[in-house]
Design an enzyme around this catalytic site. Structure first.
Site: not given
Length: 715
Positions: A36-37, A222-223, A253, A601
């Site tokens: 996504k980044t 973002d997020e 998340q 993770r």
């Protein structure tokens, strides 16, 4: 700068779509490890480089300064250094930008200071003293929570701005109004104020709103799942003119509901904006298929989500392991021995390995085992760097040089000791109040009076005056060094022989030097102090040597490691018993998301460990987490000896039944209730699956979700 066309190179189909669809309302559901980044930064670069839009007309909002810096660096690599990338920032960073430009519209000075939590506590100490209260009445945490909730209503802002005195019979309200009074006296804003003041100005000064709407042609977030309702309101206002709002995130998340995050914002985004285009990025580039299958299996039990199943082309991998220990000591040593095996057989470095836990106290048994096995480790994201005493002291000196606020003055007037005790400070406060000035100015203007003409006070004023004159000719890093030496702080630290504190000071200076070398424009003291005030605990961490990382799952979000252990995976710990008691099924879903974050993770191997014994916090015998028994058993292997009776009892505890939450209902549809902050409300809907009411409050003209277990109703 990358070659022409490189921006779109090597993007998969969904990433390419996210980058090139630039107009309108776009929602990207980006699973863990889906890039996504890369999509966000490539899209920013595409808009600037390929569409020709000025970078200063593109706002890209993320949640930490660390993430914003990483994004700016990535964009620079793609389009070069000749662009203004200052609008790749955080919500709070953007709001500070707005307020530095337009806060004068509400007659507040542009050089306001920003309060962090320690500053807020310093204000509360004064408030408690004046109101003759102490922590037996309310803890600082309770007071700060009340202040934050009370500030949700923007009607406090006129009160703060005018300094209007308010009376109340409620001690928390008294604390609140005294807190506002001291904010105004220091021309200070706390974190909540930054967004609230921006909203207030936008809503009451249409010309300011229109100016910023015109400026922000494209908005990226973002997020998004971590956004609060206030932040979402800000985005809707800003995007209303050009209607180009691009949001990316993953409801699975969302682990910050306890501090205001609302996963519904992303889940129901397409209901707010009917023409929304949704893109699902479901290819994971991080984990093996065995790890992803486990994560998918866990999170599918949640209801508040957007359906997706992550997949990867990295098939197979090692089995996920669940280890059941007879006691905490066995659990710790099993982890330590498995780390040794990974080192020997998998050639893993210590820094490839992370141990996660739900709460900090869980780390104790693991730490003891690691120490005894001579395995190096560090606690990652422990005490926030900028909240350590030595760092707060030097930053207070810097703030005093820049703005002269009372909080910084009180912190350092006698640090190091200058023989200026409590009576001296009280007399100075009285003088400042009479002369209607700040504490430093009161001392500076009254140094000829016998009660103030002390050697320590004269030297202190001389020191601050000197650096106020020199601040523009010195680099910030040099200013810190000279302030440390001439204030006497360095001498005190060296005399104490505290190597860690000296290392922290060195790290602070090094971090400033990096900032000075990374920006084309000279770093001013004001800009530095502003950025530091917005930092979070993950924004500045020293590069560690080869050590195992220990951290909470919350700290781990956004990170990745080849090998991950989730320890203390017991019921009552994860899921957390207190959270479930307070917020019911809603908390249970968030706790499940924590497990999902922990699993995703891991790149190569993932371990779940728990132990038998007695949980002093719940008053019950320890049981494996109910989440373990939600997982298909063919997705992991179990190690350790588990008593069949424990296994049976744990299975019976699996999940919390919906009717358990339903039985906690106190109200029915149509009931009138009284909330401590939002006052009178009416129950307009009851959701037994979530264990919550939907209540319409007339004071704020909004419907709020309130859990069945909330016990703060006014009788």
């Amino acid at each position: 700068m990358d070659e022409p066309g490189a921006i779109l190179k090597n993007l998969n189909k969904q990433q390419l779509q996210a980058v090139t669809e630039t107009e309108g309302y776009i929602r990207v559901i980006a699973g863990a490890g889906s890039g996504k980044t890369r999509a966000l930064t490539s899209r920013f670069a595409y808009i600037v480089n390929e569409l020709g839009i000025n970078a200063s007309n593109v706002l890209c909002v993320t949640f930490t300064n660390k993430a914003a810096i990483e994004m700016r660096n990535r964009v620079k690599k793609m389009i070069g250094n000749d662009y203004d990338l200052s609008y790749i920032t955080t919500y709070h960073g953007f709001c500070v930008r707005v307020l530095r430009e337009d806060i004068h519209k509400v007659q507040y000075p542009r050089n306001f200071i920003i309060l962090d939590t320690e500053d807020q506590k310093a204000i509360l100490r004064d408030v408690y003293e004046e109101l003759k209260l102490d922590s037996r009445n309310f803890t600082f945490k309770q007071a700060l929570n009340y202040i934050a909730n009370r500030k949700y209503l923007l009607d406090y802002i006129p009160c703060l701005l005018t300094g209007e005195e308010r009376t109340s019979t409620n001690d928390l309200e008294k604390i609140f109004f005294k807190y506002l009074e001291k904010q105004l006296r220091n021309y200070a804003l706390d974190y909540d104020d930054l967004v609230n003041f921006t909203l207030f100005i936008y809503l009451n000064h249409p010309d300011v709103l229109e100016k910023w709407q015109q400026r922000m042609h494209y908005i990226q977030v973002d997020e998004m799942q971590d956004s609060s309702e206030e932040q979402y309101r800000l985005l809707k206002l800003l995007s209303n003119l050009h209607q180009n709002l691009f949001v990316v995130g993953d409801p699975d998340q969302t682990i910050y509901e306890w501090r205001g995050a609302r996963p519904e914002i992303l889940v129901h985004f397409d209901e707010d904006f009917k023409d929304t285009q949704t893109i699902v990025m479901d290819r994971n580039y991080r984990s093996t298929s065995k790890i992803l299958d486990l994560g998918n299996n866990i999170i599918q039990n949640n209801k508040l989500r957007v359906q997706k199943d992550m997949f990867t082309q990295v098939q197979g991998g090692v089995d996920v392991v669940h280890f059941h220990a007879q006691n905490e000591m066995e659990e710790g040593f099993w982890i330590a021995n498995e780390i040794k095996r990974l080192r020997k057989e998998e050639k893993a470095s210590f820094s490839d390995i992370a141990v996660f836990y739900r709460a900090n106290y869980i780390s104790r048994n693991v730490e003891q085992a690691l120490i005894q096995c001579s395995i190096p480790y560090n606690i990652f994201g422990g005490i926030r760097f900028f909240e350590r005493k030595e760092i707060k002291d030097i930053l207070s000196y810097m703030r005093l040089v820049e703005s002269g606020d009372n909080l910084s003055f009180l912190r350092v007037i006698n640090s190091p000791l200058r023989g200026l005790g409590k009576k001296f400070v009280e007399k100075l406060k009285e003088t400042a109040a009479l002369q209607k000035t700040g504490y430093f100015e009161a001392l500076e203007f009254n140094l000829d009076r016998p009660e103030f003409a002390r050697p320590g006070a004269i030297a202190f004023v001389k020191l601050i005056r000197k650096f106020r004159i020199r601040k523009n000719e010195l680099k910030v890093s040099d200013l810190i060094k000279e302030l440390l030496n001439e204030s006497g702080l360095t001498e005190v630290l060296r005399r104490d022989g505290d190597a860690e504190r000296l290392e922290n000071i060195t790290e602070l200076i090094n971090s400033v030097v990096i900032l000075e070398n990374s920006d084309k424009e000279p770093l001013s003291l004001q800009d530095y102090l502003q950025s530091i005030a917005l930092y979070t605990d993950m924004d500045l961490n020293k590069e560690e040597n080869d050590k195992v990382k220990l951290m909470t799952i919350h700290v781990a979000k956004g990170l990745e490691f080849p090998h991950v252990f989730l320890c203390g995976f017991n019921d009552g710990v994860l899921p957390n018993a207190t959270s479930i008691k307070e917020r019911g099924l809603r908390a249970l879903e968030e706790e499940r998301r924590l497990v999902y974050v922990a699993v995703t993770r891991a790149e190569k191997s993932f371990y779940m460990t728990e132990s038998e014994g007695f949980n002093t916090r719940t008053g019950l015998n320890k049981m494996p987490s109910r989440f373990i028994f939600e997982i298909n058993e063919n997705l992991y292997v179990r190690k350790g000896i588990m008593n069949p009776e424990i296994l049976k009892e744990a299975r019976e505890q699996l999940n919390i039944r919906i009717d358990d939450f339903a039985s906690r209902k106190r109200f029915k549809f149509g009931d009138t209730v009284v909330h401590p902050v939002w006052e009178t409300g009416k129950v307009v809907e009851i959701d037994e699956n979530k264990g919550e009411y939907r209540i319409e409050f007339s004071k704020i003209n909004k419907i709020k979700p309130i859990t069945f277990t909330f016990n703060g109703w006014v009788k």
